[in-house]
Design an enzyme around this catalytic site. Sequence first.
Site, PDB file in Angstrom:
ATOM      1  CG  ASP A  58      -0.293  -0.415   2.509  1.00  0.00           C
ATOM      2  OD1 ASP A  58       0.943  -0.409   2.576  1.00  0.00           O
ATOM      3  OD2 ASP A  58      -1.020  -0.740   3.462  1.00  0.00           O
ATOM      4  CG  ASN A  80      -8.917  -1.482  11.876  1.00  0.00           C
ATOM      5  OD1 ASN A  80      -8.005  -2.180  11.411  1.00  0.00           O
ATOM      6  ND2 ASN A  80      -9.300  -0.346  11.325  1.00  0.00           N
ATOM      7  CG  HIS A 129      -5.904  -2.154   8.722  1.00  0.00           C
ATOM      8  ND1 HIS A 129      -6.084  -0.840   9.101  1.00  0.00           N
ATOM      9  CD2 HIS A 129      -4.568  -2.370   8.805  1.00  0.00           C
ATOM     10  CE1 HIS A 129      -4.918  -0.307   9.391  1.00  0.00           C
ATOM     11  NE2 HIS A 129      -3.977  -1.207   9.224  1.00  0.00           N
ATOM     12  CD  GLU A 189      -8.961   1.074   7.671  1.00  0.00           C
ATOM     13  OE1 GLU A 189      -8.832   0.126   8.471  1.00  0.00           O
ATOM     14  OE2 GLU A 189      -8.481   2.193   7.872  1.00  0.00           O
TER      15      GLU A 189
HETATM   16  C1  GLP Z   1      -0.486   0.340   8.617  1.00  0.00           C
HETATM   17  C2  GLP Z   1      -0.118  -0.476   7.383  1.00  0.00           C
HETATM   18  C3  GLP Z   1      -0.375  -1.941   7.595  1.00  0.00           C
HETATM   19  C4  GLP Z   1       0.227  -2.396   8.916  1.00  0.00           C
HETATM   20  C5  GLP Z   1      -0.446  -1.640  10.022  1.00  0.00           C
HETATM   21  C6  GLP Z   1       0.016  -2.069  11.397  1.00  0.00           C
HETATM   22  O1  GLP Z   1      -1.825   0.644   8.656  1.00  0.00           O
HETATM   23  N1  GLP Z   1      -0.822  -0.048   6.224  1.00  0.00           N
HETATM   24  O2  GLP Z   1       0.167  -2.682   6.524  1.00  0.00           O
HETATM   25  O3  GLP Z   1       0.077  -3.776   9.093  1.00  0.00           O
HETATM   26  O4  GLP Z   1      -0.141  -0.256   9.846  1.00  0.00           O
HETATM   27  O5  GLP Z   1       1.213  -1.448  11.702  1.00  0.00           O
HETATM   28  P1  GLP Z   1       2.126  -1.792  12.917  1.00  0.00           P
HETATM   29  O6  GLP Z   1       2.917  -2.976  12.508  1.00  0.00           O
HETATM   30  O7  GLP Z   1       2.978  -0.568  13.078  1.00  0.00           O
HETATM   31  O8  GLP Z   1       1.249  -2.042  14.082  1.00  0.00           O
END
Ligand code: GLP
Length: 238
Positions: free
Chosen positions: A67, A134, A136, A141
Site C-alpha cells: 500500500d 481493527n 486490517h 479496512e
Molecule cells: C499500517 C499499514 C499496515 C500495517 C499496520 C500495522 O496501517 N498499512 O500494513 O500492518 O499499519 O502497523 P504496525 O505494525 O505498526 O502495528
Amino acid sequence: MNIIKAKDYDQLSRIGANIIAGLISQKPNALLGLATGSSPVGIYKELVAKYQAGELDFSQVSSVNLDEYVGLDPTAPQSYLQFMKDNLFDHVNMKNYQLPNGLATDLEGECVRYNQVMADLGGIDLQLLGIGHNGHIGFNEPSDSFTKGTNLVDLNDTTIDANTRFFSSRDEVPRQALSMGIGDIMKAKAVLLVVSGADKRDILKAATTGPITPAVPASILQYHPNCTIIADTAAYGE
Ligand code: GLP
C-alpha cells in the site's frame, strides 16, 4: 494456519527473516509482497544483516508493496516508499521494487496499473503482513465485503489515530490510501503475518479463532492454504 510462538520481538524477527531468506535461496527470483508498519522492521534489519554478511542476494528478487498513502510526497519520511528505502531497499541489491503511486492523478487508473504490475510479475511467492488494531491487512479496512484487487481506501478513524504517531499532528495523516486487495493477498502462494505486542492480542485472537468476516479483514487468512503467523509472547499470551 501455522502459528509460531516467539519469545519476543527479536526472535520473531529472526524467524521471519529466516523464512524469507529460505525462500530466496530456493527461488532467487522470488516475488515478495512487502509490508510497512513497525511489525516488519526487525525482519528487514535481519535481512539487511544477512545481505551484508554475504548470505543473501537480492539481485533477482522483485517486490510489490501492499500500500501507499494518497497525496503524500514520495520523499516524505512517512511515505511507504521512503519507509521501504530507509529500512530495506537502500541497503540491499534489490532493483525491482514497486509500490502503488499515491500521487497519480487518476487513482482508479493507478489501481488498474498496479494490478497489471502484479500480474506481469507472475504472482506473489510470499506476502509479508502486519495487522492493524481493527484487523486490517494492507489498508483493507473493516467493511461489509472483502476487497478483490488494488483499491482506493478511505482510512477509518482508528487507523488515522494509530498512524498519527508517524506525523507531527493528526491533521497531517492522509485520509486515503491505495491498497492491494484482500483477493491479491489471498492469491499469494504463502502468507507470513507477524504480530507483536500486547495491544495486538485481542485482534490476533479475533482474526485466528473468530468468525471469518470482512468486519475483521485478517480473519480471511483462516482460509489461506499456506499462512504462517509469528506472534511474540506479548501478542499470543503464555
Ligand atoms: C499500517 C499499514 C499496515 C500495517 C499496520 C500495522 O496501517 N498499512 O500494513 O500492518 O499499519 O502497523 P504496525 O505494525 O505498526 O502495528
